[in-house]
Scaffold this motif. Structure first.
Motif: not given
Length: 254
Positions: A63-70, A73-76, A78-86, A174-177
């Motif tokens: 899930t995180v891998f696919i989300l991070n690719i997206l 692509e849009v330069g965001a 750092d929001l990887s943790g948000t999608g992973a948590a959700l 980024t780990p902090g992000a």
């Protein structure tokens, strides 16, 4: 082409809801079979915990891998943790937990009760004035529910750790992000809804397994068929309950 005979399926649905109602009434009855409850809870946890934890990692990582690719692509990114948590809290944790509980624990419950049924042990209990639902079904249903609720947060934590490691070390997030984004969309309401979903999933899997076990017929072959049907019916109920609970949860937290 004749009209299909729906008598047997409708009788099965009616019998299931009658047993479910009987079980819910018997939960508050006395005496409660504490010894059986503890044995069943330990058994379900023992056979489910390792497969559940191991299954949570690839689910979350994919899930995180696919989300991070997206997000990249849009330069965001750092929001990887948000999608992973959700994803981990609201879907992966409860769903992965009950998939293993239904596939391992519930099938074992069904096989045990089915073997007792074809040996007429349940009829013997009724003759002795013992309610099989209160003595055998209630402890198993509550055990499946409790284990599902307890495993869901554990699965979520393991999945988030796996998602963090994959995002940081393989996709250069980024780990902090990542850590900061965990609580942007996920808070106490989402966690509570996830626990409620896990409880409903475990309750449904336990009820289906017990009904299949106590209503089995046709000897040992019937027990095997009942075990297979338990897996199929549990997965169908899982996805139906998930859709309804997710929709209600989204409206409640909107």
């Amino acid at each position: 082409m004749g009209t299909p005979d729906l008598t047997k399926p409708l009788a099965g649905i009616g019998g299931f809801f009658m047993m479910a109602a009987h079980t819910l009434r018997a939960i508050a009855g006395r005496p409660f079979a504490w010894d059986e409850f503890v044995r069943q809870a330990w058994f379900v946890a023992r056979v489910s915990i390792m497969p559940t934890l191991l299954l949570s990692i690839p689910f979350t990582v994919m899930t995180v891998f696919i989300l991070n690719i997206l997000l990249m692509e849009v330069g965001a990114a750092d929001l990887s943790g948000t999608g992973a948590a959700l994803g981990a809290v609201t879907q992966i944790g409860p769903v992965v937990t009950v998939l293993v509980v239904a596939g391992a624990g519930a099938t074992a419950m069904c096989a045990d009760l089915g073997a007792r049924t074809i040996r007429d042990e349940l009829d013997a209990m009724r003759v002795m004035g013992i309610d099989p639902v209160a003595a055998l079904v209630v402890p198993r249903v509550l055990a499946a529910t409790l284990v599902a609720v307890l495993l869901s947060p554990l699965v979520t934590c393991v999945g988030l750790i796996g998602g963090f490691a994959f995002s940081v070390y393989f996709q250069n997030v980024t780990p902090g992000a990542f850590v900061y984004g965990l609580t942007l969309l996920v808070g106490l309401p989402e966690v509570l809804i996830a626990l409620i979903k896990a409880a409903l999933f475990g309750l449904a899997a336990g009820l289906i397994a017990c009904y299949q076990g106590i209503s089995v017929g046709g000897g040992p072959a019937g027990v095997g068929n009942a075990v297979n049907e338990t897996v199929v019916f549990s997965f169908v109920a899982l996805f139906f309950i998930n859709v309804v609970a997710t929709a209600v949860g989204v409206k409640a937290t909107a």
